[in-house]
Design an enzyme around this catalytic site. Structure first.
Site, PDB file in Angstrom:
ATOM      1  N   THR A   1      12.339  22.689   1.566  1.00 48.72           N
ATOM      2  CA  THR A   1      13.890  23.353   1.770  1.00 48.72           C
ATOM      3  C   THR A   1      13.865  24.870   1.780  1.00 48.72           C
ATOM      4  O   THR A   1      13.003  25.670   1.319  1.00 48.72           O
ATOM      5  CB  THR A   1      14.715  22.897   0.511  1.00 48.72           C
ATOM      6  OG1 THR A   1      15.810  23.534   0.614  1.00 48.72           O
ATOM      7  CG2 THR A   1      14.175  23.042  -0.692  1.00 48.72           C
ATOM      8  N   ASP A   2      14.855  25.267   2.587  1.00 49.85           N
ATOM      9  CA  ASP A   2      15.226  26.907   2.587  1.00 49.85           C
ATOM     10  C   ASP A   2      15.578  27.248   1.124  1.00 49.85           C
ATOM     11  O   ASP A   2      15.381  28.465   0.753  1.00 49.85           O
ATOM     12  CB  ASP A   2      16.171  27.203   3.513  1.00 49.85           C
ATOM     13  CG  ASP A   2      17.680  26.492   3.407  1.00 49.85           C
ATOM     14  OD1 ASP A   2      17.764  25.725   2.414  1.00 49.85           O
ATOM     15  OD2 ASP A   2      18.350  26.773   4.125  1.00 49.85           O
ATOM     16  N   GLU A   3      15.834  26.406   0.100  1.00 49.73           N
ATOM     17  CA  GLU A   3      16.397  26.710  -1.143  1.00 49.73           C
ATOM     18  C   GLU A   3      15.281  27.604  -1.748  1.00 49.73           C
ATOM     19  O   GLU A   3      15.553  28.259  -2.830  1.00 49.73           O
ATOM     20  CB  GLU A   3      16.973  25.779  -1.910  1.00 49.73           C
ATOM     21  CG  GLU A   3      18.219  25.009  -1.019  1.00 49.73           C
ATOM     22  CD  GLU A   3      19.029  24.249  -1.807  1.00 49.73           C
ATOM     23  OE1 GLU A   3      19.044  24.142  -3.020  1.00 49.73           O
ATOM     24  OE2 GLU A   3      19.601  23.363  -1.151  1.00 49.73           O
TER      25      GLU A   3
ATOM     26  N   TYR B   1      16.149  22.283  -9.199  1.00 45.01           N
ATOM     27  CA  TYR B   1      15.971  21.695  -7.926  1.00 45.01           C
ATOM     28  C   TYR B   1      14.764  22.635  -6.989  1.00 45.01           C
ATOM     29  O   TYR B   1      13.645  22.141  -6.591  1.00 45.01           O
ATOM     30  CB  TYR B   1      16.900  21.439  -7.060  1.00 45.01           C
ATOM     31  CG  TYR B   1      16.610  20.679  -5.612  1.00 45.01           C
ATOM     32  CD1 TYR B   1      15.816  19.490  -5.363  1.00 45.01           C
ATOM     33  CD2 TYR B   1      17.312  21.564  -4.555  1.00 45.01           C
ATOM     34  CE1 TYR B   1      15.649  19.331  -4.301  1.00 45.01           C
ATOM     35  CE2 TYR B   1      17.025  21.295  -3.337  1.00 45.01           C
ATOM     36  CZ  TYR B   1      16.267  20.301  -2.923  1.00 45.01           C
ATOM     37  OH  TYR B   1      15.920  19.821  -1.709  1.00 45.01           O
TER      38      TYR B   1
ATOM     39  N   LYS C   1      10.905  22.548  -5.904  1.00 44.02           N
ATOM     40  CA  LYS C   1      10.545  22.192  -4.418  1.00 44.02           C
ATOM     41  C   LYS C   1       9.482  23.329  -4.344  1.00 44.02           C
ATOM     42  O   LYS C   1       8.483  23.094  -3.533  1.00 44.02           O
ATOM     43  CB  LYS C   1      11.678  22.275  -3.492  1.00 44.02           C
ATOM     44  CG  LYS C   1      12.273  20.923  -3.410  1.00 44.02           C
ATOM     45  CD  LYS C   1      11.924  19.855  -3.152  1.00 44.02           C
ATOM     46  CE  LYS C   1      11.601  19.609  -1.908  1.00 44.02           C
ATOM     47  NZ  LYS C   1      11.114  18.272  -1.582  1.00 44.02           N
TER      48      LYS C   1
HETATM   49  P1  NAD Z   1      17.703  11.685  -0.640  1.00 46.03           P
HETATM   50  O1  NAD Z   1      17.965  12.053  -2.146  1.00 46.03           O
HETATM   51  O2  NAD Z   1      18.652  11.141   0.169  1.00 46.03           O
HETATM   52  O3  NAD Z   1      16.365  10.749  -0.689  1.00 46.03           O
HETATM   53  C1  NAD Z   1      15.313  10.871  -1.534  1.00 46.03           C
HETATM   54  C2  NAD Z   1      14.561   9.600  -1.509  1.00 46.03           C
HETATM   55  O4  NAD Z   1      13.339   9.679  -2.400  1.00 46.03           O
HETATM   56  C3  NAD Z   1      15.198   8.243  -2.031  1.00 46.03           C
HETATM   57  O5  NAD Z   1      15.041   7.101  -1.140  1.00 46.03           O
HETATM   58  C4  NAD Z   1      14.489   8.108  -3.482  1.00 46.03           C
HETATM   59  O6  NAD Z   1      14.628   6.519  -3.996  1.00 46.03           O
HETATM   60  C5  NAD Z   1      13.262   8.409  -3.236  1.00 46.03           C
HETATM   61  N1  NAD Z   1      12.320   8.935  -4.416  1.00 46.03           N
HETATM   62  C6  NAD Z   1      12.931   9.783  -5.425  1.00 46.03           C
HETATM   63  N2  NAD Z   1      12.098   9.969  -6.191  1.00 46.03           N
HETATM   64  C7  NAD Z   1      10.859   8.939  -5.992  1.00 46.03           C
HETATM   65  C8  NAD Z   1       9.583   8.631  -6.489  1.00 46.03           C
HETATM   66  N3  NAD Z   1       9.532   9.195  -7.778  1.00 46.03           N
HETATM   67  N4  NAD Z   1       8.745   8.005  -5.866  1.00 46.03           N
HETATM   68  C9  NAD Z   1       9.301   7.530  -4.682  1.00 46.03           C
HETATM   69  N5  NAD Z   1      10.397   7.718  -4.303  1.00 46.03           N
HETATM   70  C10 NAD Z   1      10.943   8.588  -4.651  1.00 46.03           C
HETATM   71  O7  NAD Z   1      17.111  13.095  -0.025  1.00 46.03           O
HETATM   72  P2  NAD Z   1      16.992  13.433   1.406  1.00 46.03           P
HETATM   73  O8  NAD Z   1      18.295  14.438   1.505  1.00 46.03           O
HETATM   74  O9  NAD Z   1      16.811  12.630   2.277  1.00 46.03           O
HETATM   75  O10 NAD Z   1      15.909  14.455   1.228  1.00 46.03           O
HETATM   76  C11 NAD Z   1      14.592  14.227   1.763  1.00 46.03           C
HETATM   77  C12 NAD Z   1      13.568  15.520   1.531  1.00 46.03           C
HETATM   78  O11 NAD Z   1      13.950  16.407   2.208  1.00 46.03           O
HETATM   79  C13 NAD Z   1      13.679  15.931   0.067  1.00 46.03           C
HETATM   80  O12 NAD Z   1      12.322  16.195  -0.428  1.00 46.03           O
HETATM   81  C14 NAD Z   1      14.377  17.126   0.013  1.00 46.03           C
HETATM   82  O13 NAD Z   1      13.866  18.119  -0.973  1.00 46.03           O
HETATM   83  C15 NAD Z   1      14.484  17.472   1.375  1.00 46.03           C
HETATM   84  N6  NAD Z   1      15.456  18.536   1.807  1.00 46.03           N
HETATM   85  C16 NAD Z   1      16.694  17.832   2.032  1.00 46.03           C
HETATM   86  C17 NAD Z   1      17.925  18.619   2.624  1.00 46.03           C
HETATM   87  C18 NAD Z   1      18.837  18.027   2.723  1.00 46.03           C
HETATM   88  O14 NAD Z   1      19.998  18.932   3.140  1.00 46.03           O
HETATM   89  N7  NAD Z   1      19.289  16.590   2.618  1.00 46.03           N
HETATM   90  C19 NAD Z   1      17.330  19.948   2.810  1.00 46.03           C
HETATM   91  C20 NAD Z   1      16.318  20.334   2.799  1.00 46.03           C
HETATM   92  C21 NAD Z   1      15.108  19.661   2.149  1.00 46.03           C
HETATM   93  P1  TYD Z   2      25.358  20.175  -1.664  1.00 45.31           P
HETATM   94  O1  TYD Z   2      25.357  19.165  -0.410  1.00 45.31           O
HETATM   95  O2  TYD Z   2      25.030  19.559  -2.957  1.00 45.31           O
HETATM   96  O3  TYD Z   2      23.963  20.723  -1.180  1.00 45.31           O
HETATM   97  P2  TYD Z   2      23.146  22.180  -1.589  1.00 45.31           P
HETATM   98  O4  TYD Z   2      23.688  22.417  -3.089  1.00 45.31           O
HETATM   99  O5  TYD Z   2      21.887  21.644  -1.668  1.00 45.31           O
HETATM  100  O6  TYD Z   2      23.224  23.287  -0.540  1.00 45.31           O
HETATM  101  O7  TYD Z   2      26.184  21.232  -1.430  1.00 45.31           O
HETATM  102  C1  TYD Z   2      26.504  22.067  -0.499  1.00 45.31           C
HETATM  103  C2  TYD Z   2      27.516  23.337  -0.680  1.00 45.31           C
HETATM  104  O8  TYD Z   2      28.777  22.631  -1.007  1.00 45.31           O
HETATM  105  C3  TYD Z   2      26.892  23.960  -1.963  1.00 45.31           C
HETATM  106  O9  TYD Z   2      27.499  25.414  -1.855  1.00 45.31           O
HETATM  107  C4  TYD Z   2      27.852  23.442  -2.935  1.00 45.31           C
HETATM  108  C5  TYD Z   2      29.319  22.931  -2.190  1.00 45.31           C
HETATM  109  N1  TYD Z   2      29.926  21.795  -2.941  1.00 45.31           N
HETATM  110  C6  TYD Z   2      30.968  21.861  -3.332  1.00 45.31           C
HETATM  111  O10 TYD Z   2      31.928  22.752  -3.142  1.00 45.31           O
HETATM  112  N2  TYD Z   2      32.001  20.702  -3.838  1.00 45.31           N
HETATM  113  C7  TYD Z   2      30.943  19.541  -3.912  1.00 45.31           C
HETATM  114  O11 TYD Z   2      31.808  18.613  -4.494  1.00 45.31           O
HETATM  115  C8  TYD Z   2      29.820  19.525  -3.659  1.00 45.31           C
HETATM  116  C9  TYD Z   2      28.960  18.089  -3.937  1.00 45.31           C
HETATM  117  C10 TYD Z   2      29.071  20.526  -3.166  1.00 45.31           C
END
Ligand code: NAD
Ligand code: TYD
Length: 351
Positions: free
Chosen positions: A140-142, A165, A169
């Site tokens: 992630t960019d985070e 988090y 990562k």
């Molecule tokens: P999500 O929370 O929707 O899905 C995570 C999945 O991992 C779930 O199906 C969960 O059951 C599974 N999981 C969790 N712990 C586990 C374990 N110990 N063993 C096996 N499976 C496990 O997450 P997402 O949004 O789909 O994100 C997927 C990946 O992308 C993550 O690694 C996250 O850090 C990265 N990512 C997500 C975003 C975003 O905006 N959603 C942005 C940047 C990076």
């Molecule tokens: P989120 O979807 O949790 O992603 P991330 O924290 O990984 O960027 O949140 C996106 C942005 O929205 C973040 O700046 C936090 C804000 N946010 C709210 O203002 N209210 C909310 O209820 C949630 C879930 C997020």
């Protein structure tokens, strides 16, 4: 045929990736392992059939014995690790699950890849690996921390994570790097911005706000709502990951971003409009502790070196996404009611 281990494939991005691969790249067999935590939902994959190209195994990535068994049974040659605890707010309440899954789980997968792919596993000085294998870590960019009003994250921006988090990562990324530098494991790391699209768990900003609009519930905007995120459609992300799998130079990090910087309050207002709700629902609440102010990705490396570019404009992507959630309210309802958690038992009880 290549055999790809997708971890976390029942989550938001992982399930989109599984379907993208099965539809577009049938040269891969997908073995999807997922622990089915609260965020894992097999209903995301309801239209995917078990068969020559696809298998699901309920498995925790921290369980090295089962992970190794799957590597052996399936002759795995590619890993795409999505499995993670992914929600910043939860990491503030319970950091430990983030450490164990995101860091220790990654190390288990790296070890399995090293054990099965290394040509001479007993020789610690030998760095040769099987032809054509790759481990891809979805990050992630985070991990880069927060930006001020200007600037963008490049792949050389120092890691400076702020939440439990993003720290987990970043730690995982460093292990991936170490397995490449020390052992020669062929790896890539991708770092993407905030994803949006169908099947996102309704605790994240866009599906949460949309669901609250539908229900006429208050929309909790953290702090002043002027924090900025750089939004990427999940389908563009999946194509980016595939591009890095196929063409990414071994050992390299690639940022994947959609060039869509938006303040949270802008997103909330767009959703209100699309859902026909009222701005009176906006409720400013206490800010998230350690809330990163701004993320923005410079995607020059992947666009110029590998030829990937985002295809979605934000306007098109958000309109489609809002429509998807409005058309699929049952999917959200199953999650909120907890019904989705029984899906595995229904589908797999006789398997
Ligand atoms: P999500 O929370 O929707 O899905 C995570 C999945 O991992 C779930 O199906 C969960 O059951 C599974 N999981 C969790 N712990 C586990 C374990 N110990 N063993 C096996 N499976 C496990 O997450 P997402 O949004 O789909 O994100 C997927 C990946 O992308 C993550 O690694 C996250 O850090 C990265 N990512 C997500 C975003 C975003 O905006 N959603 C942005 C940047 C990076
Ligand atoms: P989120 O979807 O949790 O992603 P991330 O924290 O990984 O960027 O949140 C996106 C942005 O929205 C973040 O700046 C936090 C804000 N946010 C709210 O203002 N209210 C909310 O209820 C949630 C879930 C997020």
């Amino acid at each position: 045929m290549k055999n790809i281990l997708v971890t976390g494939g029942a989550g938001f991005i992982g399930s989109n990736f599984v379907k993208y691969m099965l539809n577009e790249h049938s040269e891969y067999r997908i073995v999807n392992i997922d622990a089915l935590t609260y965020a894992g939902n097999l209903e995301n994959l309801a239209d995917v059939k078990e068969g020559t190209n696809y298998r699901f195994v309920k498995c925790d990535i921290r369980d090295s014995a089962t992970v190794e068994k799957i590597f052996a049974e399936e002759n795995i040659d590619t890993v795409v690790n999505f499995a993670a605890e992914s929600h910043v707010d939860r990491s503030i309440v319970d950091p430990q699950a983030f450490l164990t899954t995101n860091v220790l789980g990654t190390q288990v997968l790296l070890d399995a890849a090293k054990k099965f792919w290394k040509l001479n596993p007993d020789d610690k000085y030998d760095r040769s690996f099987r032809e054509g294998v790759k481990y891809l870590q979805v990050s992630t960019d985070e991990v880069y921390g927060a930006l001020g009003k200007t600037g963008m994250f490049t792949e050389t921006t120092p890691l400076s994570p702020n939440s439990p988090y993003s720290s987990s990562k970043a730690s995982a990324d460093l292990f991936v790097r170490a397995y490449h530098e020390t052992f020669g494991l062929p790896v890539n790391i991708t770092r993407c911005s905030n994803n949006y699209g169908p099947y996102q768990f309704p605790e994240k900003l866009i599906p949460l706000m949309l669901n609250n609009c539908i229900k006429g519930k208050p929309l909790p905007v953290y702090g002043d709502g002027l924090q900025i995120r750089d939004w990427l459609h999940v389908s563009d992300h999946c194509k980016g990951i595939y591009t890095v799998l196929e063409k990414g130079r071994v050992g390299e990090v690639y940022n994947i971003g959609g060039n869509n910087e938006k303040a949270n309050i802008e997103i909330v207002k767009l959703i209100i409009k699309a859902a026909g709700a009222s701005e009176e629902l906006i409720t400013y609440v206490k800010d998230r502790p350690g809330h990163d102010r701004r993320y923005a990705i410079d995607n020059t490396k992947i666009t110029t070196e590998l030829g990937w570019a985002p295809e979605y404009t934000f306007e098109q992507g958000i309109a489609e996404t809002v429509k998807w959630y409005l058309d699929n309210q049952e999917w959200t309802e199953h999650i909120i009611s907890g019904d989705y958690a029984n899906y595995y038992d229904k589908m797999y009880k006789n398997a």
